[in-house]
Motif scaffolding. Sequence first.
Motif: not given
Lengths: 378, 448
Positions: A311-315, A371-376
Amino acid sequence: MTNLSRRSTLAMLGTLGLAPKFFAAHAAELDDRKLVFIILRGALDGLATLIPDDDALNGLRTHTIPDRWERLDLGNGFRLHPNLTALRELYAQGEAGFVHAAATSYRDRSHFDGQDVLETLGRSSERDGWLNRVVQTVGGTALAVGYDLPLAMRGDGPATNWSPPVFAPVSDGLLDRLQDLYQRQPLLSEPLAMARATAAQNVSMNSVARGPAAQYAISSKALGQLMSADGGPNIGMMSFDGWDTHANQAAPLATRLSGLDKALSELKLALGTAWQETAVVMCSEFGRTAGENGSRGTDHGTGGLVTLAGGAIKGGRVHGDWPGLRARDLYENRDLAPANDVTAVLKGVLADHLSISQSNLNGRIFSGSSPTLRGLVT
Amino acid sequence: MSQRGAVAVTRFGLGAQPGEINRASDDPEQWLLSQLDTSRGIDFPDQALKSSNVHFSKALDYFQARRSQDAEGNKQRAFRRDVRDATRAEVSARTVFAASTEAPFHERLVRFWANHFTVAANSPQTRVLVGAYEREAIRPHILGSFAELAERAIFHPGMLVYLSNWQSIGPNSVAGRRRDRGLNENLAREVLELHTVTPSAGYTQSDVTAFAKSLTGWTVGNRRMGADRKGETIYEDRLHEPGRRTLLGQRYSDTGGSQSKSILRDLCRSPHTAQHIAFKLARHFVSDAPPTSLVEKLKASFLETQGDLQSLYRTLITADEAWVGDADKFKTPDELIVSTGRLIGLRRVLVGDAGKVFESFAQIPFTAPSPQGWPDEADAWNGPDMIMKRVEWANRLADQNASMDGRALLQQGLGERASHETLQAVARAETPSQAIALALLSPDFQMR
């Protein structure tokens, strides 16, 4: 296989329901947020799992990828293996996403070494795992389902393992007498007490699992139940074996993917409302070759598939870069290229879902400053 | 039966067969010493098991076929089935032997050394070699010198493959100058770190690299090298990094394949190696925190005799510290399975699926998780889930064999080492089955 220190043993006792007051005093900063890491040992064939609509694929694969019309269309240039119906549903609901062509920094092709890298991530000389460092950073406890503690969970933080009963459950009569007999031997009395506390969580089990794919579902259901219980662990881990499909891979892969699909459903069901606050990250030590070998299978490769769920994922999307499958796009002329970094994905989830700071990510959990992959994460 | 007899059998041995404590009690030290007969290494029944070169040759053929588009489906299945069968045969042979041998002290030492020089099944190539490695490199060589044992272990195909030396190429070697592949330092590093001197000797990265260069050339014969060399350890000079070496202050001339052997010999003579082996032996037999005096005795013996293993074992057996009454070592799963098998028969012990028992106890033979081998300390094996697995197993075993007598098990299995509390608990059990389970799960039987 380092196990719990006395102190972390007590912490574990607390979180498994024996001492709620103790747990409350050491509550994680996480509140209800949960992380599940699933390692698919043996190197999943990502290309046959999340299949790109790429013409170059035709020249590379004949026997190892389902026909185009069977694949589950995700509507964005990628299709899922037909057996992943539940995963497709999650994707449609925005509760699953992917990062394709992802790899750690490891470039050789040994499962053993590749998994070591995936589980320690930059700090392998210390023989402790990144997930253990996560739990040391955010608090709470970690639980792996399996017969022993995986490397990713090993370290000074409170982590333990649990596995479904192999034989029939044991009567309280025997357990009480054992607890009594073990009184003067802490090497036995403490772990027995903890095991009984976990059993008291009423994890319902059918211990007879036919085939490894059924095992995935059983483990997932158990992990979901244990994590959603009051005072349950915030960090969970499972290992699913058997992905090393070197020969005649179509059938065994299909079976395993069915099992995986069922496992994700069981996990969601068992987590209940906790699913909304859960992020699941699933990946292998590396991917497989872009093309087939002479035995209708594939060999060890580089870029692999990371699956995100929860549920926490931006799927509903495939994150990161897609390197392509033309000859010149391949790594060392043979593998799907490592266009994305697994560590970056993990950092993205840890930063955005568990609110771990950059300094902790770079200095404490991982090493270096990739780096950090954001938007997940939502 | 005597306390000392019980200690000899349960601590130095692999757990008591019925009557064994009695037999050992007349002269426990002599009972142990008599097992160090140099012919012991050859009584392992391996007639049905294949040698390492045969296994490896077949594996090489299979991988070659798979690469060259030449392997049909049934060839795969046949190969994988062969490997599965071979693995089962090796595990079975080893376990059955341990459960029945009349020289359990010798057998414990074989296992100790196989673990010290771990070769584990972490790839298809190693999977076919692990059993043969233990039989060929370790088993026949535990009664001579440490240096000889080390050489046999390190230069066996199993080790050369497990720690990747078989593919290590000197950058300036004939082959190295033409190819992309290079030096692999795995074997060198582990020999220094785990097998001999340990980091306490203060070796540097350049020492590791020097040793790695020295070891190049030592590989396993493949098809191209001729049928008689296939699957055997061979030295290929064209893979070898030429040159003199310095390691830990010692200089070694450019003698090709024998250079690394000279280095290894010197490492084996080091006081750091003596200390390391002394500690590991003391920890394995007596306690996770062994008495310093015992370690000192063993170290002294090692140095005085230049690593003569018989003298070392003798020193261990004759040390008072090794005979203290309290059981201070927690049995590993393998030890639990074998000791129970010795007591009541292996058939009863491997309830249901034999493989499942090993797997659920998280100690499948030949699959140690790293070159460090299986851990020797209690805290690796007494996690809550692991304990519960033992309880479930003993409970099932007891139910299926309820005609056994728990008190007799204690007597035959532990003799005078059975504590008053355990005897009482078993005597007061509600049912015969519960009595059996309590006996097997008692601290006295779970420790040694």
